[in-house]
Every structure is written in C-alpha cells, then in structure tokens.
Design a protein around this motif. Sequence first.
Motif, PDB file in Angstrom:
ATOM      1  N   ILE A   1       0.840  -1.206   0.000  1.00 22.06           N
ATOM      2  CA  ILE A   1       0.000   0.000   0.000  1.00 22.06           C
ATOM      3  C   ILE A   1       0.874   1.254   0.000  1.00 22.06           C
ATOM      4  CG2 ILE A   1      -1.597   1.368   1.418  1.00 22.06           C
ATOM      5  CD1 ILE A   1      -2.768  -1.350   2.387  1.00 22.06           C
ATOM      6  N   LEU A   2       1.865   1.267   0.900  1.00 24.97           N
ATOM      7  CA  LEU A   2       2.748   2.438   0.989  1.00 24.97           C
ATOM      8  C   LEU A   2       3.554   2.626  -0.295  1.00 24.97           C
ATOM      9  CD1 LEU A   2       4.123   2.350   4.648  1.00 24.97           C
ATOM     10  CD2 LEU A   2       2.493   3.955   3.649  1.00 24.97           C
ATOM     11  N   GLY A   3       4.065   1.521  -0.844  1.00 26.13           N
ATOM     12  CA  GLY A   3       4.840   1.610  -2.084  1.00 26.13           C
ATOM     13  C   GLY A   3       4.015   2.210  -3.212  1.00 26.13           C
ATOM     14  N   ALA A   4       2.777   1.751  -3.337  1.00 26.32           N
ATOM     15  CA  ALA A   4       1.903   2.276  -4.388  1.00 26.32           C
ATOM     16  C   ALA A   4       1.577   3.750  -4.148  1.00 26.32           C
ATOM     17  CB  ALA A   4       0.616   1.452  -4.458  1.00 26.32           C
ATOM     18  N   ALA A   5       1.330   4.127  -2.881  1.00 27.47           N
ATOM     19  CA  ALA A   5       0.974   5.511  -2.573  1.00 27.47           C
ATOM     20  C   ALA A   5       2.158   6.452  -2.780  1.00 27.47           C
ATOM     21  CB  ALA A   5       0.454   5.609  -1.133  1.00 27.47           C
ATOM     22  N   VAL A   6       3.354   6.025  -2.332  1.00 28.42           N
ATOM     23  CA  VAL A   6       4.545   6.857  -2.510  1.00 28.42           C
ATOM     24  C   VAL A   6       4.852   7.034  -3.994  1.00 28.42           C
ATOM     25  CG1 VAL A   6       7.056   6.941  -2.157  1.00 28.42           C
ATOM     26  CG2 VAL A   6       5.546   6.377  -0.243  1.00 28.42           C
ATOM     27  N   ALA A   7       4.796   5.933  -4.742  1.00 27.95           N
ATOM     28  CA  ALA A   7       5.068   6.012  -6.190  1.00 27.95           C
ATOM     29  C   ALA A   7       4.066   6.930  -6.870  1.00 27.95           C
ATOM     30  CB  ALA A   7       5.019   4.609  -6.803  1.00 27.95           C
TER      31      ALA A   7
ATOM     32  N   VAL B   1      -6.413   7.930  -0.384  1.00 26.47           N
ATOM     33  CA  VAL B   1      -6.301   8.984   0.634  1.00 26.47           C
ATOM     34  C   VAL B   1      -4.852   9.410   0.809  1.00 26.47           C
ATOM     35  CG1 VAL B   1      -6.626   9.507   3.090  1.00 26.47           C
ATOM     36  CG2 VAL B   1      -8.374   8.218   1.851  1.00 26.47           C
ATOM     37  N   TYR B   2      -3.937   8.441   0.806  1.00 28.36           N
ATOM     38  CA  TYR B   2      -2.529   8.738   1.095  1.00 28.36           C
ATOM     39  C   TYR B   2      -1.847   9.535  -0.010  1.00 28.36           C
ATOM     40  CZ  TYR B   2      -2.989   5.077   4.701  1.00 28.36           C
ATOM     41  OH  TYR B   2      -3.378   4.311   5.769  1.00 28.36           O
ATOM     42  N   VAL B   3      -2.206   9.282  -1.263  1.00 23.35           N
ATOM     43  CA  VAL B   3      -1.498   9.924  -2.382  1.00 23.35           C
ATOM     44  C   VAL B   3      -1.516  11.449  -2.283  1.00 23.35           C
ATOM     45  CG1 VAL B   3      -1.469  10.277  -4.885  1.00 23.35           C
ATOM     46  CG2 VAL B   3      -1.677   7.968  -3.961  1.00 23.35           C
ATOM     47  N   PRO B   4      -2.678  12.094  -2.159  1.00 19.20           N
ATOM     48  CA  PRO B   4      -2.637  13.560  -2.086  1.00 19.20           C
ATOM     49  C   PRO B   4      -1.933  14.080  -0.828  1.00 19.20           C
ATOM     50  CG  PRO B   4      -4.891  12.751  -1.778  1.00 19.20           C
ATOM     51  CD  PRO B   4      -4.056  11.582  -2.177  1.00 19.20           C
TER      52      PRO B   4
ATOM     53  N   ALA C   1       1.769  13.682  -1.514  1.00 19.90           N
ATOM     54  CA  ALA C   1       2.202  14.614  -2.558  1.00 19.90           C
ATOM     55  C   ALA C   1       2.371  16.029  -2.010  1.00 19.90           C
ATOM     56  CB  ALA C   1       1.201  14.607  -3.718  1.00 19.90           C
ATOM     57  N   THR C   2       1.536  16.410  -1.043  1.00 17.41           N
ATOM     58  CA  THR C   2       1.617  17.763  -0.496  1.00 17.41           C
ATOM     59  C   THR C   2       2.544  17.852   0.717  1.00 17.41           C
ATOM     60  OG1 THR C   2      -0.370  17.381   0.844  1.00 17.41           O
ATOM     61  CG2 THR C   2      -0.683  18.418  -1.312  1.00 17.41           C
ATOM     62  N   ALA C   3       2.921  16.710   1.293  1.00 19.87           N
ATOM     63  CA  ALA C   3       3.761  16.715   2.499  1.00 19.87           C
ATOM     64  C   ALA C   3       5.234  16.935   2.193  1.00 19.87           C
ATOM     65  CB  ALA C   3       3.587  15.400   3.263  1.00 19.87           C
ATOM     66  N   GLY C   4       5.631  16.756   0.945  1.00 23.23           N
ATOM     67  CA  GLY C   4       7.049  16.858   0.602  1.00 23.23           C
ATOM     68  C   GLY C   4       7.786  15.597   1.029  1.00 23.23           C
ATOM     69  N   THR C   5       9.036  15.484   0.620  1.00 16.90           N
ATOM     70  CA  THR C   5       9.813  14.272   0.890  1.00 16.90           C
ATOM     71  C   THR C   5      10.006  14.032   2.376  1.00 16.90           C
ATOM     72  OG1 THR C   5      10.966  14.635  -1.201  1.00 16.90           O
ATOM     73  CG2 THR C   5      11.922  13.038   0.311  1.00 16.90           C
ATOM     74  N   GLY C   6      10.351  15.072   3.133  1.00 18.43           N
ATOM     75  CA  GLY C   6      10.557  14.926   4.575  1.00 18.43           C
ATOM     76  C   GLY C   6       9.279  14.540   5.296  1.00 18.43           C
ATOM     77  N   GLY C   7       8.192  15.203   4.964  1.00 25.83           N
ATOM     78  CA  GLY C   7       6.899  14.894   5.574  1.00 25.83           C
ATOM     79  C   GLY C   7       6.431  13.497   5.220  1.00 25.83           C
ATOM     80  N   MET C   8       6.647  13.130   3.963  1.00 27.28           N
ATOM     81  CA  MET C   8       6.267  11.786   3.519  1.00 27.28           C
ATOM     82  C   MET C   8       7.036  10.728   4.300  1.00 27.28           C
ATOM     83  SD  MET C   8       6.376  10.090  -0.309  1.00 27.28           S
ATOM     84  CE  MET C   8       6.202  11.683  -1.041  1.00 27.28           C
ATOM     85  N   ALA C   9       8.310  10.973   4.547  1.00 28.05           N
ATOM     86  CA  ALA C   9       9.127  10.025   5.313  1.00 28.05           C
ATOM     87  C   ALA C   9       8.571   9.867   6.733  1.00 28.05           C
ATOM     88  CB  ALA C   9      10.575  10.490   5.357  1.00 28.05           C
ATOM     89  N   VAL C  10       8.125  10.980   7.334  1.00 25.34           N
ATOM     90  CA  VAL C  10       7.535  10.911   8.675  1.00 25.34           C
ATOM     91  C   VAL C  10       6.271  10.063   8.643  1.00 25.34           C
ATOM     92  CG1 VAL C  10       6.427  12.255  10.515  1.00 25.34           C
ATOM     93  CG2 VAL C  10       8.514  13.108   9.417  1.00 25.34           C
ATOM     94  N   TYR C  11       5.420  10.299   7.659  1.00 26.01           N
ATOM     95  CA  TYR C  11       4.187   9.512   7.525  1.00 26.01           C
ATOM     96  C   TYR C  11       4.508   8.018   7.397  1.00 26.01           C
ATOM     97  CZ  TYR C  11       0.750  13.260   7.114  1.00 26.01           C
ATOM     98  OH  TYR C  11      -0.090  14.317   7.378  1.00 26.01           O
TER      99      TYR C  11
END
Length: 198
Positions: free
Chosen positions: A52-58, A126-129, A132-142
């Motif tokens: 799920i995370l891999g698909a959302a991050v990609a 839900v995770y994709v947007p 996408a708006t959290a940026g790389t650092g924010g995405m890593a935290v998530y």
Amino acid sequence: MNLGTIGQAAGLFAVTNIDDIVILALFFAQGAGHAATTRNVLLGQYLGFAGILGAAVAAAFGATFLPAAALPYLGLLPLALGIRAGVQAWRHRDDTEEERSAEGGAPGILAVASVTFANGGDNIGVYVPVFATAGTGGMAVYVVVFLLLVAVWVAAGRFFATRPAVARALSKWGHVLLPVVLIGIGVLILVEGGAFGL
C-alpha cells in the motif's frame, strides 16, 4: 521531526485502518493455538501494508503501477479468500470447536498480505494527495509512523482476539465471520469501485 506531522500521520493511519483490527482479530482467532499465527499475521500485515505504501509513494511522485481502473478489481482477492474460507467452514460445519481449532492452522502470510493490500485500495487514494503535499521529509515521517503503527494494530488485533469473551465468541463464530467479512470486503471494493459495471 515535527510533532504536528506525527500526530496527523497517527490520526490518518487510525482513521483509514480501523476496519483492519476486526480482520486481524479474525485472523488471530483462525490461528488460535498455532505457534506461527502471530508471526504470519505480523509479516502478512507488514507485507500488505508495504505494498500500500509503495503504491501511494510512487503515485505521489507521479508513477502508478496500477491504473486507477484496476484498483476496484483488487476486491477479487478477499472475495476469493472469503469464498475459500466459506467452503472450508461448510465442509467442517459439524466439527466441534476443538476439531476446528486443530484443523485450522495459522493463517498464511500471503493470505494476510493479500487481504491487507486489497482492503487498502481506499487507503492509497487517501494517502497519495497527503504524501504529494507533504514533501519528501513529511512523507518520510508519515511512512515511519505508519510502519510503527502496523505493529500496534497487529497487537490490538491479537489483544481483542485473546480477551476471554471475545475469544469465546470468535472461537464459536470466527469460522463463519471470517468468510463473511472477507466476502463483504471484496464485494464492497468491487461495488464502490464500479468493477464490472456495478
């Protein structure tokens, strides 16, 4: 690390995965008394959630492995597993609870992963947007918070499955509930996604 982002990640995980606790408790009930149950459920949940995370991050970076039109058809996975579990329950409908427990075995890692991933199609949406708006650092935290909370969710599923009243109910009805829940999830995913023109 921003505490606000951690809190938002924890809240988002809880809201999008609340239904998983019931499924996890059913998997634990299915494998009650088998040594490999906790390991299989934990590994299966992590494997499915990693998908799920891999698909959302990609997708947040603009790449998609599955076209949006294919996502509803993920409902076929829990549907097939639910039908299989239902057939097994029907074949062993006259067994005692002890016989059912002895024959059941621990749930398979891939079965748990398949249900987790298929049930996470809406999570990806839900995770994709958010990613996408959290940026790389924010995405890593998530991602880190989500992966930590998977273990908490598995522990919660095991906790509920081992409470005496819940364990008795799951022992008596889990063999019926698991196929019903899996088939329901599969049908819901197919219908909500408009698969087969539904």
